[in-house]
Design a protein around this motif. Structure first.
Motif, PDB file in Angstrom:
ATOM      1  N   ILE A 623      27.913   3.162   8.351  1.00 23.78           N
ATOM      2  CA  ILE A 623      26.651   2.991   9.073  1.00 23.78           C
ATOM      3  C   ILE A 623      26.835   3.430  10.517  1.00 23.78           C
ATOM      4  N   PHE A 624      25.902   4.247  10.978  1.00 17.07           N
ATOM      5  CA  PHE A 624      25.908   4.662  12.385  1.00 17.07           C
ATOM      6  C   PHE A 624      24.703   4.023  13.073  1.00 17.07           C
ATOM      7  N   LEU A 625      24.963   3.374  14.206  1.00 20.19           N
ATOM      8  CA  LEU A 625      23.928   2.693  14.976  1.00 20.19           C
ATOM      9  C   LEU A 625      23.775   3.353  16.333  1.00 20.19           C
ATOM     10  N   LEU A 626      22.525   3.638  16.691  1.00 19.21           N
ATOM     11  CA  LEU A 626      22.194   4.119  18.023  1.00 19.21           C
ATOM     12  C   LEU A 626      21.235   3.097  18.641  1.00 19.21           C
ATOM     13  N   ASN A 627      21.665   2.489  19.736  1.00 12.20           N
ATOM     14  CA  ASN A 627      20.884   1.426  20.366  1.00 12.20           C
ATOM     15  C   ASN A 627      20.750   1.712  21.864  1.00 12.20           C
ATOM     16  N   GLY A 628      19.545   1.469  22.392  1.00 14.91           N
ATOM     17  CA  GLY A 628      19.327   1.690  23.821  1.00 14.91           C
ATOM     18  C   GLY A 628      18.374   0.663  24.411  1.00 14.91           C
ATOM     19  N   GLN A 629      18.445   0.487  25.722  1.00 15.88           N
ATOM     20  CA  GLN A 629      17.598  -0.493  26.397  1.00 15.88           C
ATOM     21  C   GLN A 629      17.354  -0.058  27.837  1.00 15.88           C
ATOM     22  N   ILE A 630      16.114  -0.239  28.288  1.00 11.93           N
ATOM     23  CA  ILE A 630      15.800  -0.071  29.703  1.00 11.93           C
ATOM     24  C   ILE A 630      14.913  -1.240  30.110  1.00 11.93           C
ATOM     25  N   GLY A 631      14.996  -1.615  31.368  1.00 17.72           N
ATOM     26  CA  GLY A 631      14.165  -2.710  31.846  1.00 17.72           C
ATOM     27  C   GLY A 631      14.148  -2.756  33.360  1.00 17.72           C
ATOM     28  N   THR A 632      13.104  -3.355  33.885  1.00 17.57           N
ATOM     29  CA  THR A 632      13.013  -3.536  35.338  1.00 17.57           C
ATOM     30  C   THR A 632      12.219  -4.797  35.625  1.00 17.57           C
ATOM     31  N   ILE A 633      12.415  -5.345  36.811  1.00 18.99           N
ATOM     32  CA  ILE A 633      11.704  -6.555  37.227  1.00 18.99           C
ATOM     33  C   ILE A 633      11.456  -6.468  38.729  1.00 18.99           C
ATOM     34  N   ASP A 634      10.303  -6.986  39.180  1.00 18.59           N
ATOM     35  CA  ASP A 634       9.937  -6.845  40.591  1.00 18.59           C
ATOM     36  C   ASP A 634       8.984  -7.976  40.975  1.00 18.59           C
ATOM     37  N   THR A 635       8.777  -8.112  42.274  1.00 19.84           N
ATOM     38  CA  THR A 635       7.819  -9.101  42.782  1.00 19.84           C
ATOM     39  C   THR A 635       6.436  -8.469  42.877  1.00 19.84           C
ATOM     40  N   TRP A 636       5.430  -9.336  42.994  1.00 19.39           N
ATOM     41  CA  TRP A 636       4.076  -8.862  43.219  1.00 19.39           C
ATOM     42  C   TRP A 636       3.333  -9.897  44.062  1.00 19.39           C
ATOM     43  N   GLY A 637       2.218  -9.496  44.630  1.00 16.08           N
ATOM     44  CA  GLY A 637       1.429 -10.414  45.457  1.00 16.08           C
ATOM     45  C   GLY A 637       2.269 -10.975  46.586  1.00 16.08           C
ATOM     46  N   SER A 638       2.303 -12.286  46.696  1.00 21.37           N
ATOM     47  CA  SER A 638       3.021 -12.952  47.785  1.00 21.37           C
ATOM     48  C   SER A 638       4.474 -13.232  47.455  1.00 21.37           C
ATOM     49  N   GLY A 639       4.970 -12.737  46.326  1.00 21.45           N
ATOM     50  CA  GLY A 639       6.370 -12.969  45.980  1.00 21.45           C
ATOM     51  C   GLY A 639       7.302 -12.298  46.967  1.00 21.45           C
ATOM     52  N   ASP A 640       8.304 -13.040  47.451  1.00 18.39           N
ATOM     53  CA  ASP A 640       9.210 -12.498  48.462  1.00 18.39           C
ATOM     54  C   ASP A 640      10.498 -11.936  47.882  1.00 18.39           C
ATOM     55  N   ARG A 641      10.951 -12.463  46.702  1.00 17.90           N
ATOM     56  CA  ARG A 641      12.168 -11.933  46.090  1.00 17.90           C
ATOM     57  C   ARG A 641      12.217 -12.343  44.622  1.00 17.90           C
TER      58      ARG A 641
END
Length: 762
Positions: A623-641
């Motif tokens: 069995i050959f497996l190809l797996n990948g992942q991308i992701g990001t996270i950020d503030t919005w509005g009055s969020g400071d961090r």
């Protein structure tokens, strides 16, 4: 004259009746007691419970009372009383199967195993009622115990001796152990078309290996050997060798207790297909039927392919309701090792469903079963959809057996669909311990009920809901979870659930610990067989505590509690053939989240994550497996961090296996991971069978975590290669990997690392 005849007949009738009434019953001359099985009740006691006596007239009514009295005595399992002609009257024969009691159990001839261990196999215990059927079960269990441990020639017999004048019996099991036989080699004679490797792969009998203490391989089992002969024959017939002969396997000694198993094979000629014809088909055009048939002229004949053709034609007709269709693949010799195949069809009549009858469910509600059915009254009796319904019911894991079958209704073109289920235990209390390279040592107690009914007092079962509560405590974590899911909310195909949780973990960092507690409400809606939408609301209190005094200001500023209120949505596409050992298919999961703002709380962030896996089944079950992942996270509005507990990390058993858990990440001035806001990674893995239930693995992982949001520039790439082992053991799946970093930034350890997960349940 007519009146005279009537008078004469009346007198004769009266006289015959009077004479019959005056007949005397035969006298009982003797009573004989016969035993079916061990004579654990004395003849005297049996006769004492009977009113029938020698010298008395025989009476059917008295015999019936005797039968009742013998059963009431409590020591008789079966009884039959009848009379036989004898000089001067009748002889009464009493046939009894007695129970008695087991006073003592002896095991003789057992040298290889302790008697105390063998006694644990016995169903019958000292002091219990004697039952011949149970004694035979115990004899077989003792014999099986030896044979499954390599003593294939072991035989066990038993003898029952009853103490005179009592109903107390001594049961003696005599064991003839024979020599131990361990399979060290499996060979074949006469095979040319199929290699030894191909043949060994299909056998139930396996050679002894270093994992035999868990996989039970290397043991001689006569039933498996008989099955192996059939398997080899089938393998050859599927390759066109219709006349193949497979002899009884020979067992030859090699050295000490090692033996070689040899299967003699006479292959015969290989047959090819001449003509392929269809006879009797009228509902569908010949071309449409032939399109379902894979067997083609000129090809090698395969019994398996012919049966698959039959099933394909049955499914074609089944979608139109032709339940009574008969299909046979007749093989006709055409000479010169050629066979013609004729598919004979008896179409029958089209049928519709009149009623759906559900039986066997004593706990599970009818609606829980009916909502899984893909057909309803009035529909065409679609056998394909009925088979799919049967599979859906089986996948619920509520039943040990599910059967579906049609029955005639007396109405032309109408059949009832009968669904027969046999329920099994759906609740469990589990406790155990485990160890992994992330959690270290951990113990747990868990209660689960997969067929729960919140309103079903007092048993709370049968409603199809899923309930789970788990408490676990370890050196690196403490958890308490209680959850409930209703898979058909308001009878719609919409799963709605909730969870209360408390989690405390020190494995997330070496310089602080994290505590989460709160609740989640979630919903899941299938779109089709492969795709589902998810939505969840989560409210939790998150605390960073036990902060090391020497940490940087970046980490120190994260100490304390925050309230997080957020929504998570997702879309999952999953076509994998199995969630346990996937050989082919793909899984794509997209998740997005938002917290704060109108939802409240102290955390105001948003982000997304996309993960995809693709599995390829290659020759020799690799069995050959190809797996990948991308992701990001950020503030919005009055969020400071973005808080440290929401940032992104890589490293550990589930992604970059050559690095410490969560160590691939931006670092502070002290070299401690503080997480990033953008992640990307990929994994390539190739697994291959080694022996039964053991697979090897070769893998390559690569990825990076950057500090800024949407920063997919691959500046700090880390990668590793490694080897692994996948074990399918009775204690559960075990995965062991050793990863070696190939690329590592300056703050990461570049030495190799083991990652493993082992679960154990008592």
């Amino acid at each position: 004259m007519r009146r005279v005849l009537i008078l004469i007949l009346s007198v004769l009738t009266f006289c015959s009746g009077d004479l019959g009434a005056q007949e005397t019953a035969p006298i009982v001359q003797a009573i004989e007691v016969q035993y079916a099985g061990a004579p654990t009740v004395s003849r005297e006691r049996i006769l004492a419970n009977m009113r029938t006596k020698v010298g008395d007239p025989f009476s059917d009514q008295v015999v019936e009372a005797d039968v009742r009295n013998l059963y009431k005595s409590g020591s008789i399992e079966n009884v039959r009383i009848f009379a036989e002609p004898a000089e001067g009257g009748v002889k009464v024969v009493v046939v009894v199967q007695t129970q008695g009691s087991v006073a003592k159990i002896l095991i003789q001839g057992a040298d290889r195993f302790k008697e105390s261990r063998l006694r644990r196999e016995l169903v019958v215990k000292e002091g219990e009622l004697l039952n011949e059927a149970n004694l035979e079960v115990d004899r077989q269990k003792l014999q099986d115990y030896y044979r499954t441990r390599g003593f294939a020639e072991t035989t066990v017999t038993y003898d029952v001796q009853v103490e005179q004048g009592t109903e107390k019996a001594t049961v003696t099991y005599t064991v003839s152990e024979g020599g131990k036989m361990i399979v060290s080699e499996i060979d074949f004679e006469g095979n040319q078309a199929l290699s030894d490797r191909e043949l060994r792969k299909g056998l139930a009998t396996k050679k002894k290996s270093f994992l035999s203490f868990l996989t039970k391989s290397g043991r001689i089992d006569q039933e498996k050997l008989t099955s192996d002969v059939d398997t080899i024959r089938t393998m050859y017939q599927n390759e066109g060798y219709i006349d193949v002969l497979v002899g009884a396997p020979r067992i030859e000694p090699v050295r000490k207790d090692k033996v070689r198993v040899i299967f003699p094979i006479t292959e015969g000629p290989q047959y090819r297909v001449g003509e392929v014809t269809v006879a009797g088909g009228e509902v569908f055009p010949q071309d449409e039927i032939r399109a379902k048939i894979k067997t083609q002229p000129g090809g090698v004949y395969s019994a398996k392919t012919a049966q698959e053709d039959v099933k394909a034609v049955q499914d074609l007709y089944g979608t139109r309701g032709y339940v009574d269709l008969g299909v046979n693949a007749d093989v006709i010799s055409a000479g010169n090792n050629v066979v013609n195949i004729v598919y004979n069809l008896d179409e029958g009549a089209q049928s519709y469903i009149e009623r759906v009858n559900v039986t066997g469910n004593t706990r599970t509600k009818d609606k829980v079963i009916r909502r899984e059915l893909l057909v309803a009254p009035g529909d065409v009796y679609d056998t394909v959809r009925v088979d799919a319904s049967k599979a859906r019911l089986g996948n619920l894991n509520y039943f040990s057996r599910v059967d579906t079958y049609p029955s005639d209704t007396g109405i032309p073109g109408r059949k009832d669909l009968n669904v027969l289920v046999e329920e099994k235990r759906t609740g469990s209390l589990n406790f155990g311990a485990g160890f992994s390279s992330i959690d270290n040592l951990i113990g747990f107690v868990e209660i689960q009920q997969s067929n729960f009914d919140l309103l079903g007092y007092p048993k709370f079962t049968g409603g199809g809901q899923r309930f789970r509560t788990r408490l676990q405590y370890g050196t690196q974590r403490k958890d308490f979870i209680i959850s409930l899911t209703e898979p058909y909310f308001l009878d719609y195909q919409l799963a709605v659930g909730g969870e209360l949780f408390y989690r405390e973990a020190s494995f997330v960092s070496s310089v602080y610990a994290q505590r989460n507690y709160g609740f989640e409400l979630n919903a899941r809606k299938p779109i089709n067989n492969f795709t589902a939408l998810r939505l969840a609301y989560r409210l939790e209190n998150i605390t960073i505590f036990d902060v090391d005094p020497s940490v940087s200001e970046v980490i120190r500023s994260e100490a304390g509690s925050r309230l997080k209120s957020g929504l998570t949505g997702g879309l999952t596409y999953d076509t994998r053939d199995s969630v346990f050992l996937t050989r082919k298919g793909e899984r794509i999961d997209f998740t997005t989240e938002v917290s704060g703002g109108p939802l409240g709380g102290d955390v105001q962030i948003y982000g997304f994550n996309l993960e995809a896996s693709k599995y390829f089944l290659l020759p020799w079950d690799t069995i050959f497996l190809l797996n990948g992942q991308i992701g990001t996270i950020d503030t919005w509005g009055s969020g400071d961090r973005v808080p440290i507990f929401d940032r992104l990390y890589l490293g550990g058993a589930n992604n970059l296996r050559g690095f410490r858990f969560r160590d691939v990440s931006p670092k502070d001035v002290n070299g401690e991971p503080i997480g990033g806001q953008t992640l990307a990674r990929a994994t390539l893995e190739y697994t291959f069978p080694v022996i039964d239930k053991v697979r090897g693995a070769v893998f390559y992982d690569v990825g990076f975590v950057n500090a800024g949001a949407y920063d997919f520039a691959s500046g700090n790439v880390n990668s590793d290669i490694g080897l692994g082992v996948r074990l399918d053991l009775p204690i559960g799946p075990v995965r062991i990997d050793y990863g070696i970093p190939m690329q590592a930034d300056a703050s990461n350890d570049s030495s190799g690392r083991f990652n493993f997960n082992i679960g154990y349940q008592f």
